[in-house]
Structure formats: C-alpha cells, structure tokens
Write a protein that holds these residues in place. Structure first.
Motif, PDB file in Angstrom:
ATOM      1  N   PRO A 161      50.220  74.239  58.415  1.00 15.93           N
ATOM      2  CA  PRO A 161      49.948  74.738  57.073  1.00 15.93           C
ATOM      3  C   PRO A 161      50.400  76.185  56.948  1.00 15.93           C
ATOM      4  N   ILE A 165      46.354  79.576  54.903  1.00 19.77           N
ATOM      5  CA  ILE A 165      45.434  78.446  55.052  1.00 19.77           C
ATOM      6  C   ILE A 165      45.021  78.301  56.515  1.00 19.77           C
ATOM      7  N   ASN A 219      54.415  68.154  51.057  1.00 18.19           N
ATOM      8  CA  ASN A 219      53.025  68.139  50.617  1.00 18.19           C
ATOM      9  C   ASN A 219      52.315  66.922  51.201  1.00 18.19           C
ATOM     10  N   ILE A 222      45.039  65.735  51.988  1.00 16.70           N
ATOM     11  CA  ILE A 222      44.160  66.242  53.043  1.00 16.70           C
ATOM     12  C   ILE A 222      43.845  65.134  54.056  1.00 16.70           C
ATOM     13  N   TYR A 225      46.719  64.686  56.376  1.00 19.93           N
ATOM     14  CA  TYR A 225      46.818  65.764  57.359  1.00 19.93           C
ATOM     15  C   TYR A 225      45.806  65.566  58.491  1.00 19.93           C
ATOM     16  N   LEU A 254      39.197  72.688  54.119  1.00 19.13           N
ATOM     17  CA  LEU A 254      40.398  72.391  53.353  1.00 19.13           C
ATOM     18  C   LEU A 254      40.078  72.018  51.903  1.00 19.13           C
ATOM     19  N   ASN A 257      39.613  75.198  50.044  1.00 14.28           N
ATOM     20  CA  ASN A 257      40.759  76.095  49.906  1.00 14.28           C
ATOM     21  C   ASN A 257      42.030  75.434  49.384  1.00 14.28           C
ATOM     22  N   CYS A 258      42.092  74.107  49.440  1.00 22.81           N
ATOM     23  CA  CYS A 258      43.325  73.416  49.044  1.00 22.81           C
ATOM     24  C   CYS A 258      43.116  72.342  47.987  1.00 22.81           C
ATOM     25  N   GLN A 261      45.387  68.354  48.157  1.00 22.90           N
ATOM     26  CA  GLN A 261      46.736  68.412  48.715  1.00 22.90           C
ATOM     27  C   GLN A 261      46.940  69.735  49.440  1.00 22.90           C
ATOM     28  N   MET A 262      47.818  69.718  50.431  1.00 23.04           N
ATOM     29  CA  MET A 262      48.174  70.944  51.126  1.00 23.04           C
ATOM     30  C   MET A 262      49.647  70.915  51.504  1.00 23.04           C
ATOM     31  N   GLN A 263      50.227  72.088  51.614  1.00 26.47           N
ATOM     32  CA  GLN A 263      51.626  72.189  52.011  1.00 26.47           C
ATOM     33  C   GLN A 263      51.718  72.337  53.519  1.00 26.47           C
TER      34      GLN A 263
END
Length: 280
Positions: A161, A165, A219, A222, A225, A254, A257-258, A261-263
């Motif tokens: 990430p 993050i 992307n 979560i 990931y 997560l 903070n996200c 979805q997260m990159q």
C-alpha cells in the motif's frame, strides 16, 4: 528477506522438510490464483522478445503454481513443460490451461525432475526461483538448456500500500507479521532480486544479463488485500489464530483509513541470462 543467505535459503526458512515444502501453498492455492497479480501479456511478450525465444521454442517452467505465467506462455503458442511440487496448485494449473494442448503440468520439483535427454530453448521461473535449492541449481539449469538457451527469471514483487497507509499498519505487522513491518522501496526490492542473477553469473554458466522493471498500480478491495496477505509465506507460517487476529486488526484500521478499496503497487521484473558456451 534481508541478507543474501536468507534470500538464497528462503524456502528453508519456512519449509525445512520436503513434504512440508511440497504442500506449502496447498491451503491457499485458490486464494493465490484469485488475488496474486498476473503477468501482463505485454510484459511477457517483451521478455520473450528480449530473450529471443524462437516461435516454436520448447520451454521448461519451474514452479508454475496455479499457472500464473503459464497461461500467458500458452497464449503465445509455446510448448511448455511446467513443474509444480504442490498437487493442489497442479490441479488448478491444469484447469487454467485445459484449452492449450501444448502445455504439460507435472507434479514434481525442479530438483527431482529429470529431462531424459531433452533440451530446452528457455527455462522460465515466475516468482519461484527462490524456492529452488541453491545447491547446483544453476548447473542443472545449464545442463537442460540448448547452447542458445536462456534462463528467464520473472518476478512480481510484494504488493504494497502507499506509505501513508502502510504507516497505519506498521505496529500491527510488528506484533503479528514482523517480516512485513518494514517498508521496502523499489530500488531495494530489485537489489534483493539481483542476488539470484549475481549467483548465476558467478557460477560461470550464465552471462549477458538483460533486465527490465515495470511499476504497476492497482486497486484492491480490502477483503482481497487481506486474502492476498494469506498467500505470502510469512503469513502461511502463522498459527491459524494468529492469522485471524492479524486479519481482523488490519481490517479495522483499513476500514477507518481506506473505506472498502485501497491502492497497491508492485513491480514486475524480468531478468534474462544466456547460457554461457563452454570454452573450446
């Protein structure tokens, strides 16, 4: 993976016994197939062009897993013998390449398999070469290649990430998964991978290194990931309750903070070496 010795002996760090090593990815094969990144077709085509593998070339793939790179090689029309010690991964790989009669998946390891007088235009290892025993690996690879043959090492580095993050996750990793607690920059990742090609060149059996690095950003949900983490060796080595606690702790941070979805970013790397011709 920190030092050259740790990298060379990565498979021993987590799987000291042969039977355990062969079953290592069995419990996460489906997740591996679903959430580990594939090799972009354009990236594979570039590697094949640089390696100058002939259109009708014979390829030996080492540690094909569920067929992550095998499918792309099949689409390019190559005849491939793919070795995979995990039976569970073999079964998924065979399903994934069922439409390609030019692909044979064999449930064995590179160390155990004997080619019976066959020679190959290329040996390809896709994020798997670190699992091959360091003893005589380059000698055996060279013996299986034609005089014009090449060793092609493909890598997808660990998906990370953004640093902003990652900093929220560091303490959780320190508690549950120390191997993931340090953020590695891109240059360091490639430097660690270079240990393998340095060893190949030092063996005197390979030369003329060509390499390319491509940065990928994607992307991920979560949940995907968290499932991805379970496919990495340090996480596989955890006790089930520790793995669950890690996942739930990460999920809470997560989500805050996200969102959903997260990159993530990772590098695709190829390292290509020619077999050195014996001195006349």
């Amino acid at each position: 993976m920190q030092t050259p010795d740790e990298i060379r002996n990565w498979y021993r760090t987590f799987t000291p016994e042969k039977l355990q090593r062969n079953r290592w990815y069995g419990s996460v094969t489906q997740a591996y197939d679903k959430v580990r990144p594939k090799y972009a077709q354009a990236f594979l085509e570039c590697a094949i062009e640089v390696a100058k593998i002939p259109a009708n070339g014979q390829i030996l793939e080492v540690g094909c897993g569920p067929g992550t790179a095998t499918i792309s090689l099949a689409r390019l029309g190559f005849s491939v013998i793919a070795l995979e010690p995990s039976l569970a991964a073999c079964e998924v790989a065979r399903q994934n390449v069922a439409a390609y009669p030019n692909i044979e998946i064999i449930n064995t390891s590179f160390e155990e398999w004997e080619p019976v007088d066959r020679e190959f235009d290329a040996i390809v290892a896709a994020t798997s070469w670190h699992w091959v025993s360091p003893e005589n690996k380059y000698q055996k690879a060279a013996s299986m290649l034609k005089n014009t043959g090449v060793l092609v090492l493909l890598w997808n580095t660990t998906m990370m990430p953004p640093l902003v993050i990652f900093e929220h996750l560091t303490e959780i990793f320190r508690q549950h998964l120390p191997a993931f607690a340090e953020y590695k920059d891109r240059d360091r990742e490639v430097k660690e991978l270079n240990i393998f090609v340095d060893a190949a060149i030092d063996s005197g059996l390979f030369s003329n290194l060509r390499t390319e690095v491509r940065v990928n950003e994607v992307n991920y949900a979560i949940d995907d990931y968290l499932q991805l983490l379970t496919t990495y060796s340090p996480c596989i080595a955890l006790a089930p309750e520790s793995r669950h606690e890690l996942s739930e702790s990460l999920r809470a941070v997560l989500a805050q903070n996200c969102g959903t979805q997260m990159q993530l970013s990772y590098q695709s790397v190829f390292q290509i070496l020619d077999r050195s011709l014996p001195e006349s």
